[in-house]
Design a protein around this motif. Structure first.
Motif, PDB file in Angstrom:
ATOM      1  N   THR A   1       0.859  -1.173   0.000  1.00 53.13           N
ATOM      2  CA  THR A   1       0.000   0.000   0.000  1.00 53.13           C
ATOM      3  C   THR A   1       0.898   1.226   0.000  1.00 53.13           C
ATOM      4  OG1 THR A   1      -1.685  -1.166   1.273  1.00 53.13           O
ATOM      5  CG2 THR A   1      -1.845   1.222   1.205  1.00 53.13           C
ATOM      6  N   LEU A   2       0.748   2.069  -0.978  1.00 54.95           N
ATOM      7  CA  LEU A   2       1.512   3.305  -1.050  1.00 54.95           C
ATOM      8  C   LEU A   2       0.868   4.319  -0.112  1.00 54.95           C
ATOM      9  CD1 LEU A   2       3.743   5.008  -2.338  1.00 54.95           C
ATOM     10  CD2 LEU A   2       2.096   5.609  -4.129  1.00 54.95           C
ATOM     11  N   ILE A   3       1.612   4.768   0.902  1.00 55.09           N
ATOM     12  CA  ILE A   3       1.092   5.720   1.882  1.00 55.09           C
ATOM     13  C   ILE A   3       1.355   7.157   1.408  1.00 55.09           C
ATOM     14  CG2 ILE A   3       1.147   6.467   4.294  1.00 55.09           C
ATOM     15  CD1 ILE A   3       0.192   3.545   3.917  1.00 55.09           C
ATOM     16  N   ALA A   4       2.573   7.433   0.973  1.00 54.28           N
ATOM     17  CA  ALA A   4       2.931   8.760   0.469  1.00 54.28           C
ATOM     18  C   ALA A   4       4.189   8.644  -0.383  1.00 54.28           C
ATOM     19  CB  ALA A   4       3.185   9.724   1.617  1.00 54.28           C
ATOM     20  N   GLN A   5       4.224   9.401  -1.465  1.00 49.00           N
ATOM     21  CA  GLN A   5       5.415   9.436  -2.311  1.00 49.00           C
ATOM     22  C   GLN A   5       6.356  10.560  -1.899  1.00 49.00           C
ATOM     23  OE1 GLN A   5       3.218   9.374  -6.157  1.00 49.00           O
ATOM     24  NE2 GLN A   5       4.677   7.761  -6.645  1.00 49.00           N
ATOM     25  N   SER A   6       5.800  11.589  -1.250  1.00 51.75           N
ATOM     26  CA  SER A   6       6.614  12.718  -0.816  1.00 51.75           C
ATOM     27  C   SER A   6       5.856  13.473   0.273  1.00 51.75           C
ATOM     28  CB  SER A   6       6.902  13.661  -1.991  1.00 51.75           C
ATOM     29  OG  SER A   6       5.727  14.356  -2.357  1.00 51.75           O
ATOM     30  N   VAL A   7       6.525  14.437   0.871  1.00 55.71           N
ATOM     31  CA  VAL A   7       5.891  15.272   1.887  1.00 55.71           C
ATOM     32  C   VAL A   7       4.685  16.005   1.296  1.00 55.71           C
ATOM     33  CG1 VAL A   7       6.219  17.279   3.384  1.00 55.71           C
ATOM     34  CG2 VAL A   7       7.988  15.526   3.253  1.00 55.71           C
ATOM     35  N   GLN A   8       4.735  16.307   0.010  1.00 56.89           N
ATOM     36  CA  GLN A   8       3.623  17.016  -0.631  1.00 56.89           C
ATOM     37  C   GLN A   8       2.310  16.231  -0.510  1.00 56.89           C
ATOM     38  OE1 GLN A   8       3.820  20.142  -1.607  1.00 56.89           O
ATOM     39  NE2 GLN A   8       1.638  20.140  -2.052  1.00 56.89           N
ATOM     40  N   ASP A   9       2.373  14.905  -0.531  1.00 56.76           N
ATOM     41  CA  ASP A   9       1.160  14.098  -0.357  1.00 56.76           C
ATOM     42  C   ASP A   9       0.517  14.389   0.996  1.00 56.76           C
ATOM     43  OD1 ASP A   9       1.536  12.919  -2.828  1.00 56.76           O
ATOM     44  OD2 ASP A   9       2.374  11.060  -2.032  1.00 56.76           O
ATOM     45  N   TYR A  10       1.334  14.535   2.034  1.00 58.90           N
ATOM     46  CA  TYR A  10       0.813  14.847   3.367  1.00 58.90           C
ATOM     47  C   TYR A  10       0.191  16.238   3.397  1.00 58.90           C
ATOM     48  CZ  TYR A  10       3.555  10.890   5.113  1.00 58.90           C
ATOM     49  OH  TYR A  10       4.077   9.647   5.339  1.00 58.90           O
ATOM     50  N   VAL A  11       0.878  17.197   2.798  1.00 54.93           N
ATOM     51  CA  VAL A  11       0.423  18.590   2.793  1.00 54.93           C
ATOM     52  C   VAL A  11      -0.946  18.707   2.132  1.00 54.93           C
ATOM     53  CG1 VAL A  11       0.912  20.910   1.891  1.00 54.93           C
ATOM     54  CG2 VAL A  11       2.758  19.524   2.875  1.00 54.93           C
ATOM     55  N   GLU A  12      -1.128  18.031   1.013  1.00 53.23           N
ATOM     56  CA  GLU A  12      -2.397  18.092   0.291  1.00 53.23           C
ATOM     57  C   GLU A  12      -3.513  17.388   1.055  1.00 53.23           C
ATOM     58  OE1 GLU A  12      -1.453  16.434  -3.535  1.00 53.23           O
ATOM     59  OE2 GLU A  12      -0.199  18.163  -4.071  1.00 53.23           O
ATOM     60  N   ARG A  13      -3.175  16.327   1.760  1.00 51.32           N
ATOM     61  CA  ARG A  13      -4.173  15.496   2.441  1.00 51.32           C
ATOM     62  C   ARG A  13      -4.663  16.120   3.748  1.00 51.32           C
ATOM     63  NH1 ARG A  13      -1.881   9.918   2.114  1.00 51.32           N
ATOM     64  NH2 ARG A  13      -0.105  10.772   3.185  1.00 51.32           N
ATOM     65  N   ASN A  14      -3.783  16.845   4.447  1.00 48.96           N
ATOM     66  CA  ASN A  14      -4.137  17.382   5.764  1.00 48.96           C
ATOM     67  C   ASN A  14      -3.388  18.696   5.992  1.00 48.96           C
ATOM     68  OD1 ASN A  14      -5.230  17.543   8.339  1.00 48.96           O
ATOM     69  ND2 ASN A  14      -3.799  16.100   9.243  1.00 48.96           N
ATOM     70  N   PRO A  15      -3.881  19.801   5.414  1.00 45.27           N
ATOM     71  CA  PRO A  15      -3.181  21.078   5.589  1.00 45.27           C
ATOM     72  C   PRO A  15      -3.220  21.556   7.037  1.00 45.27           C
ATOM     73  CG  PRO A  15      -5.243  21.399   4.396  1.00 45.27           C
ATOM     74  CD  PRO A  15      -5.086  19.918   4.604  1.00 45.27           C
ATOM     75  N   VAL A  16      -2.240  22.357   7.417  1.00 41.87           N
ATOM     76  CA  VAL A  16      -2.190  22.951   8.755  1.00 41.87           C
ATOM     77  C   VAL A  16      -3.359  23.918   8.889  1.00 41.87           C
ATOM     78  CG1 VAL A  16      -0.859  24.440  10.299  1.00 41.87           C
ATOM     79  CG2 VAL A  16       0.319  22.696   8.932  1.00 41.87           C
ATOM     80  N   LYS A  17      -4.079  23.814  10.026  1.00 49.45           N
ATOM     81  CA  LYS A  17      -5.216  24.691  10.297  1.00 49.45           C
ATOM     82  C   LYS A  17      -4.802  25.741  11.323  1.00 49.45           C
ATOM     83  CE  LYS A  17      -8.691  21.278   9.126  1.00 49.45           C
ATOM     84  NZ  LYS A  17      -7.919  20.151   8.705  1.00 49.45           N
ATOM     85  N   SER A  18      -5.118  26.976  11.079  1.00 49.45           N
ATOM     86  CA  SER A  18      -4.714  28.097  11.918  1.00 49.45           C
ATOM     87  C   SER A  18      -5.136  27.900  13.377  1.00 49.45           C
ATOM     88  CB  SER A  18      -5.316  29.390  11.371  1.00 49.45           C
ATOM     89  OG  SER A  18      -4.917  30.484  12.168  1.00 49.45           O
ATOM     90  N   GLY A  19      -4.137  27.920  14.278  1.00 42.27           N
ATOM     91  CA  GLY A  19      -4.396  27.862  15.712  1.00 42.27           C
ATOM     92  C   GLY A  19      -4.835  26.511  16.244  1.00 42.27           C
ATOM     93  N   LYS A  20      -4.714  25.440  15.447  1.00 40.26           N
ATOM     94  CA  LYS A  20      -5.231  24.132  15.854  1.00 40.26           C
ATOM     95  C   LYS A  20      -4.267  23.008  15.517  1.00 40.26           C
ATOM     96  CE  LYS A  20      -9.996  25.404  14.838  1.00 40.26           C
ATOM     97  NZ  LYS A  20     -11.230  25.000  14.197  1.00 40.26           N
ATOM     98  N   TYR A  21      -4.622  21.823  16.008  1.00 35.84           N
ATOM     99  CA  TYR A  21      -4.032  20.601  15.482  1.00 35.84           C
ATOM    100  C   TYR A  21      -5.138  19.843  14.781  1.00 35.84           C
ATOM    101  CZ  TYR A  21      -5.886  17.829  19.423  1.00 35.84           C
ATOM    102  OH  TYR A  21      -6.695  17.207  20.337  1.00 35.84           O
TER     103      TYR A  21
END
Length: 116
Positions: A12-32
């Motif tokens: 199972t391919l989880i991510a090819q690069s950090v960009q996959d993570y960024v697109e899937r779950n962007p940082v939300k202002s003031g939160k986790y």
């Protein structure tokens, strides 16, 4: 969610690069923000993003875990000891160990839950 290749037992391919993570779950202002990115029979992976200055207070996992920093830095507190983890840093905890995570800057971690 992860992209499957072949049968689920093969790979199972989880991510090819950090960009996959960024697109899937962007940082939300003031939160986790936590998002499950893979669930298999023996393992589950959750990605957590943190905005700068955000803390995930003391909590416990029901299974052993591996925590890895994908982007940024976090202060990982366990047993009263603070570990500054940067990109690529990894820490393992057994089940039911209290721990907390603080992000002094925007950060992204993965938590791998290991089923026994």
């Amino acid at each position: 969610m992860a992209k499957e290749s072949g049968t689920p037992q093969e790979s199972t391919l989880i991510a090819q690069s950090v960009q996959d993570y960024v697109e899937r779950n962007p940082v939300k202002s003031g939160k986790y923000s936590a998002k499950r990115i893979f669930a298999g029979q023996m393992v589950q992976i959750t990605e957590i993003t943190f905005d700068a200055g955000v803390e995930l207070p003391d909590h416990k996992a029901r299974t052993p875990i591996l925590v890895q920093v994908i982007d940024g830095e976090v202060d990982f507190t366990v047993g009263g000891e603070v570990h500054r983890l940067g990109v690529g840093g990894v820490i393992h905890l057994e089940e039911m160990v209290p721990h907390a995570v603080f992000a002094p800057e925007p950060a992204r971690i993965t938590v791998t839950f290991l089923n026994r």
